[in-house]
Design an enzyme around this catalytic site. Sequence first.
Site, PDB file in Angstrom:
ATOM      1  CE  LYS A 202      21.344   0.509 -19.969  1.00  0.00           C
ATOM      2  NZ  LYS A 202      21.237   2.013 -20.289  1.00  0.00           N
ATOM      3  CE  LYS A 256      18.946   0.583 -17.024  1.00  0.00           C
ATOM      4  NZ  LYS A 256      19.219   1.761 -17.730  1.00  0.00           N
TER       5      LYS A 256
HETATM    6  C1  PBG Z   1      19.362   4.838 -21.698  1.00  0.00           C
HETATM    7  C2  PBG Z   1      18.666   4.211 -20.463  1.00  0.00           C
HETATM    8  C3  PBG Z   1      17.741   3.160 -20.669  1.00  0.00           C
HETATM    9  C4  PBG Z   1      17.487   3.194 -19.326  1.00  0.00           C
HETATM   10  C5  PBG Z   1      18.121   4.078 -18.473  1.00  0.00           C
HETATM   11  N1  PBG Z   1      18.950   4.686 -19.547  1.00  0.00           N
HETATM   12  C6  PBG Z   1      17.503   2.269 -21.620  1.00  0.00           C
HETATM   13  C7  PBG Z   1      18.144   1.739 -22.551  1.00  0.00           C
HETATM   14  O1  PBG Z   1      19.403   1.391 -22.309  1.00  0.00           O
HETATM   15  O2  PBG Z   1      17.736   1.413 -23.696  1.00  0.00           O
HETATM   16  C8  PBG Z   1      16.349   2.080 -18.822  1.00  0.00           C
HETATM   17  C9  PBG Z   1      15.835   2.506 -17.434  1.00  0.00           C
HETATM   18  C10 PBG Z   1      14.412   1.653 -17.299  1.00  0.00           C
HETATM   19  O3  PBG Z   1      14.122   0.874 -18.113  1.00  0.00           O
HETATM   20  O4  PBG Z   1      13.797   1.901 -16.233  1.00  0.00           O
HETATM   21  N2  PBG Z   1      20.822   4.955 -21.856  1.00  0.00           N
END
Ligand code: PBG
Length: 333
Positions: A202, A256
């Site tokens: 991520k 992601k």
């Molecule tokens: C938080 C989380 C995020 C997303 C999913 N879980 C945002 C972040 O890490 O700040 C993002 C999903 C999206 O942008 O559609 N743990």
Amino acid sequence: MIPISADFPLSRLRRTRQTPAIRGLVRENTLTVDDLIWPIFVREGEGVKEPVASMPGVNRLSVDLIVEAAQEAADLGIPAICLFPYTDVALKTADCAEAWNPDNLSNRATRAIKASVPNIAVMTDVALDPYNIDGHDGFVVDGEIVNDETTEALVKQALSQAEAGVDIIGPSDMMDGRIGAIRRALEDAGHKNVLLLSYAAKYASAFYGPFRDAVGASGALKGDKTTYQMDPANSDEALRLVARDLSEGADMVMIKPGLPYLDICRRVKDAFGAPTYAYQVSGEYAMIMGAAQNGWIDGDKAMFESLMAFKRAGCDGILTYFAPAVARKLRGR
Ligand code: PBG
């Protein structure tokens, strides 16, 4: 594989592109409803449907309407939905205790869906950000996002979700060691069939902006997430993270964001052959919808093309806000 073909004109590569029938015969990848996981936003109240301004077509739904959405998804054949709670600011604290409250919004939504729509898989998010006064995925101590203390809290959060009946737990926090800790705790508590879909690679991405609005985390977040989420410049590191999480007991792994990281999807799939997912995140959705609403691109075509790209890159499935729209199209509804 070395593609062999004769010289022109014996070989004319356009021959296999001449009609829809021939193109269908040689098509290498397909997108089906089975490939979709639908992320949805839950909020308090009853009968509440609140549009997310930066995500046209996406709403925050109260639990009763979440159940209806789950039923609609199940009727379309969407295999799984993923819950994200919009947490009241009053419940955001430094100790993040709401994260493992058995009756928090996410757990209530899980129970309600499981009671009415038992055949859809429910996935949840493990990370402290919806509950954290600082907006971070982990505890903040003297400006540092502390790893091991956070992992202990994530274990409690994951256990409360398993207790509520989720099928798939998605740790999205990027702390080290959390997959192993959660897996062991699930085994010890008898939740041996709960799946772990690790957000293994991520990235610290600008494409999460609309999501943070949707869950009400934008205002709370102090600083950025670069000490735990990945540097967009790195690729080998993603393989190390995936290897680590699989060795700690992850059943499935995720990359992601999605489209900007298709190279990572392909490398991960080729290297490990594990069930591999991409998250087409909020900013990707917003770009396509924003351009489509301005008449600058054909939204439906861009939706299909972007989702097919994930299949071509080796993904087994995609978390996408387009899930119901694309499922309806695929079903001809
Ligand atoms: C938080 C989380 C995020 C997303 C999913 N879980 C945002 C972040 O890490 O700040 C993002 C999903 C999206 O942008 O559609 N743990």
